[in-house]
Design a protein around this motif. Structure first.
Motif, PDB file in Angstrom:
ATOM      1  N   SER A 127       0.842  -1.192   0.000  1.00 52.18           N
ATOM      2  CA  SER A 127       0.000   0.000   0.000  1.00 52.18           C
ATOM      3  C   SER A 127       0.875   1.240   0.000  1.00 52.18           C
ATOM      4  CB  SER A 127      -0.908   0.020   1.246  1.00 52.18           C
ATOM      5  OG  SER A 127      -0.171   0.388   2.402  1.00 52.18           O
ATOM      6  N   TRP A 128       0.220   2.405  -0.023  1.00 51.56           N
ATOM      7  CA  TRP A 128       0.929   3.664   0.188  1.00 51.56           C
ATOM      8  C   TRP A 128       0.425   4.351   1.458  1.00 51.56           C
ATOM      9  CZ3 TRP A 128      -2.030   2.886  -4.339  1.00 51.56           C
ATOM     10  CH2 TRP A 128      -3.266   3.534  -4.385  1.00 51.56           C
ATOM     11  N   TRP A 129      -0.096   3.565   2.383  1.00 53.64           N
ATOM     12  CA  TRP A 129      -0.599   4.098   3.637  1.00 53.64           C
ATOM     13  C   TRP A 129       0.549   4.303   4.622  1.00 53.64           C
ATOM     14  CZ3 TRP A 129      -5.260   0.269   3.742  1.00 53.64           C
ATOM     15  CH2 TRP A 129      -6.347   0.853   3.047  1.00 53.64           C
ATOM     16  N   THR A 130       1.172   5.449   4.537  1.00 59.29           N
ATOM     17  CA  THR A 130       2.276   5.769   5.437  1.00 59.29           C
ATOM     18  C   THR A 130       2.056   7.096   6.160  1.00 59.29           C
ATOM     19  OG1 THR A 130       3.539   6.851   3.662  1.00 59.29           O
ATOM     20  CG2 THR A 130       3.934   4.497   4.026  1.00 59.29           C
ATOM     21  N   GLY A 131       0.960   7.799   5.863  1.00 60.44           N
ATOM     22  CA  GLY A 131       0.645   9.037   6.564  1.00 60.44           C
ATOM     23  C   GLY A 131       0.103   8.745   7.951  1.00 60.44           C
ATOM     24  N   ALA A 132      -0.073   9.788   8.733  1.00 60.24           N
ATOM     25  CA  ALA A 132      -0.383   9.637  10.160  1.00 60.24           C
ATOM     26  C   ALA A 132      -1.599   8.753  10.416  1.00 60.24           C
ATOM     27  CB  ALA A 132      -0.588  11.011  10.778  1.00 60.24           C
ATOM     28  N   GLY A 133      -2.790   9.176  10.007  1.00 58.50           N
ATOM     29  CA  GLY A 133      -3.993   8.417  10.307  1.00 58.50           C
ATOM     30  C   GLY A 133      -4.067   7.096   9.584  1.00 58.50           C
ATOM     31  N   GLU A 134      -3.681   7.095   8.315  1.00 65.82           N
ATOM     32  CA  GLU A 134      -3.779   5.869   7.521  1.00 65.82           C
ATOM     33  C   GLU A 134      -2.780   4.815   7.976  1.00 65.82           C
ATOM     34  OE1 GLU A 134      -3.375   7.660   3.778  1.00 65.82           O
ATOM     35  OE2 GLU A 134      -1.205   7.886   3.879  1.00 65.82           O
ATOM     36  N   GLU A 135      -1.580   5.241   8.375  1.00 65.47           N
ATOM     37  CA  GLU A 135      -0.600   4.278   8.893  1.00 65.47           C
ATOM     38  C   GLU A 135      -1.095   3.678  10.198  1.00 65.47           C
ATOM     39  OE1 GLU A 135       4.187   3.988   9.576  1.00 65.47           O
ATOM     40  OE2 GLU A 135       3.173   5.803  10.290  1.00 65.47           O
ATOM     41  N   ALA A 136      -1.651   4.510  11.064  1.00 64.42           N
ATOM     42  CA  ALA A 136      -2.189   4.007  12.325  1.00 64.42           C
ATOM     43  C   ALA A 136      -3.297   2.994  12.072  1.00 64.42           C
ATOM     44  CB  ALA A 136      -2.710   5.166  13.173  1.00 64.42           C
ATOM     45  N   GLY A 137      -4.162   3.284  11.096  1.00 63.99           N
ATOM     46  CA  GLY A 137      -5.229   2.360  10.766  1.00 63.99           C
ATOM     47  C   GLY A 137      -4.714   1.043  10.220  1.00 63.99           C
ATOM     48  N   LEU A 138      -3.718   1.124   9.330  1.00 60.16           N
ATOM     49  CA  LEU A 138      -3.141  -0.091   8.756  1.00 60.16           C
ATOM     50  C   LEU A 138      -2.491  -0.953   9.829  1.00 60.16           C
ATOM     51  CD1 LEU A 138      -2.288  -1.861   6.362  1.00 60.16           C
ATOM     52  CD2 LEU A 138      -0.313  -0.353   6.043  1.00 60.16           C
ATOM     53  N   LEU A 139      -1.719  -0.326  10.701  1.00 60.66           N
ATOM     54  CA  LEU A 139      -1.046  -1.092  11.759  1.00 60.66           C
ATOM     55  C   LEU A 139      -2.055  -1.714  12.709  1.00 60.66           C
ATOM     56  CD1 LEU A 139       1.967   1.285  12.548  1.00 60.66           C
ATOM     57  CD2 LEU A 139       1.973  -0.813  11.178  1.00 60.66           C
ATOM     58  N   ALA A 140      -3.143  -1.009  12.991  1.00 60.81           N
ATOM     59  CA  ALA A 140      -4.180  -1.578  13.844  1.00 60.81           C
ATOM     60  C   ALA A 140      -4.837  -2.783  13.174  1.00 60.81           C
ATOM     61  CB  ALA A 140      -5.228  -0.515  14.171  1.00 60.81           C
ATOM     62  N   LEU A 141      -5.046  -2.689  11.860  1.00 58.51           N
ATOM     63  CA  LEU A 141      -5.588  -3.830  11.118  1.00 58.51           C
ATOM     64  C   LEU A 141      -4.663  -5.036  11.205  1.00 58.51           C
ATOM     65  CD1 LEU A 141      -6.997  -2.490   7.723  1.00 58.51           C
ATOM     66  CD2 LEU A 141      -8.270  -3.562   9.578  1.00 58.51           C
ATOM     67  N   ILE A 142      -3.379  -4.799  10.972  1.00 54.39           N
ATOM     68  CA  ILE A 142      -2.410  -5.890  10.984  1.00 54.39           C
ATOM     69  C   ILE A 142      -2.354  -6.541  12.368  1.00 54.39           C
ATOM     70  CG2 ILE A 142       0.056  -6.428  10.820  1.00 54.39           C
ATOM     71  CD1 ILE A 142       0.211  -4.343   8.566  1.00 54.39           C
TER      72      ILE A 142
END
Length: 445
Positions: free
Chosen positions: A60-75
């Motif tokens: 993905s390209w989810w590396t910004g603040a909110g989107e990265e936090a969301g991705l890591l929470a998903l993982i």
């Protein structure tokens, strides 16, 4: 919304390397598998009766603040539920998604696909990777998980081609929103505009008050393209708007010319330094009261509340762009199953998880988006999110050009270039001819 508010691989590679994707990382402020699924407090069996093992690479390209936090929470949540499956986070930062898409194109060309990858629903998925015969259909997964009535049919159509479904929608952003400074509007006795006539009347009053009526940051040109597409939706309505992309309505039609004329008039009310600003900088002008309005996707709401710590309906309000009440310019991030991946069963476990209520209600509050499912828990979302969730259920969904859903990547690249020139030169005939030429070049006519 309430008033307060196929192609050759060489061509494919360059198309994905050049595209600008806005609802993406680098943008701060917001902006699934087997097992069991929780929905409204009840557990239901997932599609996979046996557990898979191995690893899943999530690109993905989810590396910004909110989107990265969301991705890591998903993982983290997925690994809790499926400890036997290792998740590899292969996010690529920079370029508002452009860098990631270039890397992805190179890997897909070399037959080295990630387990699953972020892709906007619509043309970016269907005219790109599906047309290139690089994706597996997911009809069986949707049927087994009982998802056919959990996502709106318009959204399922957006991730389908020739009768097959090819990806799982994870989130929804709305593109047809005006955000405005509530204090500036109150001080000048203004109401948020619902029509184009009201928009220009408000713009005149703001101008008289020494406030920039409409902020724009088109350092990356997709922001101006997004304004144009919303004006076109307001002028044409959903059916004729969609006909632009099917070839039934030409860009040199009187209807679209009217939209360009209105867009051109709007540009007379923007900030002079627009070309030096990105979308966050333009939103900042509204936050500071230097500008009255900003037309942007609702990741701007996340920027206002998370980055700038503003309060909705106190510091800023929102409303649909003029004459699009009951219409929803949809931007959706999705994930599918590429052909020839190493662990397809493990990938399907993850996709099943992504489509669950639990996963979508974990990711989207952090990302600043709303869930793609219509049965998610509204209590997990703020006032804007709850309102947008209701609109999402009840509105006509239309695909965004600026965010890769409405038309092929090559057309979007040329359209962004043409709009960028238009913002500075204002030549209506030249813009219309450039768009029509691009449509012909990309087999849209």
């Amino acid at each position: 919304m309430k008033r307060h508010k196929g192609m050759t691989w060489l061509a494919l590679f360059f198309a994905f390397a050049l595209v600008l994707a806005a609802c993406s990382s680098g943008e701060t402020g917001g902006e699934e598998g087997g097992g069991t699924e929780e929905s409204n407090g009840q557990e239901t069996e997932g599609s996979e009766s046996t557990e898979s093992s191995g690893s899943v690479e999530i690109f993905s390209w989810w590396t910004g603040a909110g989107e990265e936090a969301g991705l890591l929470a998903l993982i983290d949540l997925f690994q809790e539920q499926h400890p036997e499956i290792e998740v590899v986070n292969a996010a690529v930062a920079g370029g508002a998604g452009t860098n990631a898409k270039a890397v992805l194109a190179s890997r897909m060309q070399a037959d080295d696909p990630p387990g699953t990858f972020q892709v906007h629903g619509g043309s970016e998925l269907n005219d790109g990777w599906v047309a290139a015969d690089k994706m597996e259909p997911l009809n069986d997964l949707f049927e087994a998980e009982g998802w056919m009535d959990k996502f709106p049919q318009d959204l399922i159509d957006l991730v389908s081609k020739d009768g097959n479904i090819y990806s799982v929608p994870v989130n929804i952003h709305r593109g047809n929103v005006i955000f405005y400074n509530t204090k500036v509007f109150e001080e000048n006795g203004l109401e948020p505009p619902t029509t184009f006539d009201e928009f220009f009347a408000v713009a005149e009053e703001l101008k008289k008050a020494g406030v920039t009526p409409l902020s724009l940051g088109d350092k990356e040109p997709w922001t101006a393209t997004q304004i144009l597409e919303n004006v076109a939706l307001g002028v044409l309505g959903p059916d004729k708007y969609n006909q632009l992309w099917s070839g039934e309505l030409k860009f040199d039609s009187p209807e679209f010319r009217e939209a360009v004329d209105i867009f051109n008039k709007m540009l007379t009310y923007i900030n002079e330094d627009h070309a030096a600003r990105n979308w966050q900088d333009a939103a900042q002008l509204v936050a500071d009261g230097e500008a009255g309005m900003n037309i942007m996707g609702d990741w701007a709401k996340g920027y206002f509340t998370t980055d700038l710590e503003l309060t909705a309906n106190e510091d800023f309000g929102w409303i649909e762009t003029p004459e699009t009440d009951g219409e929803f310019m949809v931007i959706t991030d999705t994930f599918g199953l590429p052909k020839n991946v190493e662990n397809p069963d493990a990938v399907k476990q993850f996709l099943s998880f992504l489509g669950s209520v639990e996963a979508q209600d974990t990711f989207n509050p952090l990302k600043g988006s709303i869930p793609a499912r219509i049965d998610a828990d509204p209590s997990k979302y703020d006032e804007y999110g709850q309102e947008t969730m209701e609109d999402f259920k009840d509105s006509v969904l239309t695909p965004s050009l600026a965010h890769g859903s409405a038309a092929p990547e090559g057309f979007l690249t040329q359209a962004n270039q043409a709009v960028n020139v238009f913002v500075t030169q204002g030549d209506v005939d030249q813009l219309i001819q450039s768009l029509e030429d691009a449509a012909s070049a990309h087999n849209m006519r």
